[in-house]
Design an enzyme around this catalytic site. Sequence first.
Site, PDB file in Angstrom:
ATOM      1  N   ASP A  65     -23.820   5.035  10.505  1.00  0.00           N
ATOM      2  CA  ASP A  65     -23.866   3.547  10.774  1.00  0.00           C
ATOM      3  C   ASP A  65     -23.852   2.636   9.716  1.00  0.00           C
ATOM      4  OD1 ASP A  65     -24.112   3.913  13.498  1.00  0.00           O
ATOM      5  OD2 ASP A  65     -26.057   2.915  13.936  1.00  0.00           O
ATOM      6  N   TYR A  67     -25.428  -0.354   7.540  1.00  0.00           N
ATOM      7  CA  TYR A  67     -26.884  -0.773   7.502  1.00  0.00           C
ATOM      8  C   TYR A  67     -27.051  -2.010   8.371  1.00  0.00           C
ATOM      9  CZ  TYR A  67     -26.854   1.562   3.040  1.00  0.00           C
ATOM     10  OH  TYR A  67     -26.808   2.564   1.789  1.00  0.00           O
ATOM     11  N   PHE A  78     -22.847   3.523   2.501  1.00  0.00           N
ATOM     12  CA  PHE A  78     -23.646   3.703   1.663  1.00  0.00           C
ATOM     13  C   PHE A  78     -23.820   2.310   0.846  1.00  0.00           C
ATOM     14  CE2 PHE A  78     -22.835   8.257   2.641  1.00  0.00           C
ATOM     15  CZ  PHE A  78     -24.282   8.519   3.032  1.00  0.00           C
ATOM     16  N   HIS A 187     -28.108  15.395   3.382  1.00  0.00           N
ATOM     17  CA  HIS A 187     -27.851  14.104   3.168  1.00  0.00           C
ATOM     18  C   HIS A 187     -28.743  13.327   2.139  1.00  0.00           C
ATOM     19  CE1 HIS A 187     -28.005  10.050   4.395  1.00  0.00           C
ATOM     20  NE2 HIS A 187     -26.920   9.947   5.143  1.00  0.00           N
TER      21      HIS A 187
END
Length: 221
Positions: A65, A67, A78, A187
């Site tokens: 998704d 932020y 990111f 992750h």
Amino acid sequence: MKVNIHQSWQKVLQEEFDKDYFKELVQFVKQEYRTTTCYPPGNLIFNAFDHCPFDTTKVVILGQDPYHGKGQAQGLCFSVPEGIPQPPSLENIFKEIEQDTGRPRPASGDLTRWADQGILLLNATLTVRAHQAGSHQGKGWEKFTNKVIEILSSQKENLVFLLWGGSAKRKKSLINEKKHLILTSGHPSPLSANKGYWFGNKHFSKTNEYLASLGSNEIKW
């Protein structure tokens, strides 16, 4: 339908834009942006594509998704704009780059510089409601971004796909492993990284070694 996206992507994705599911997705997103606070800003929804044309794409990083905090999302997975504190996952990405390549951690979390070098920073879902993670999942974005991955896999050669975490790893089936380099790891979120699933993956040096072997410019991480 006409979508405001880089011309190189318009060309390869036009068939997708004309499908009913995408038209329904557009109506959903427009309604959400009219009635609630959503991120990223509307003009940045396709920012990953605008900064990384189809023809120059050589690395793909997959996120989930955008932020969902104020001022964070900018349409690049990111990444956060200049002046915004780096989220924990991004901090861990920079720590691994430093350990892997010796490149010092940057002060800015804005990864536009990566996108401009041919890295497609693609989230599976391109929009989200403020403070509601996952709120736009299952509305059609995943179908669209899966198609983006399939098109990249089929129409290009020698790409590097960086799949971090379970959600990204599930996209592996969309990629032709005989044509592309696929690197997987845990992750970079603290939960995964602190268990030893992220640090030491050396994905950044491995990417550059692969690009160098092809005679392509290495990424300045």
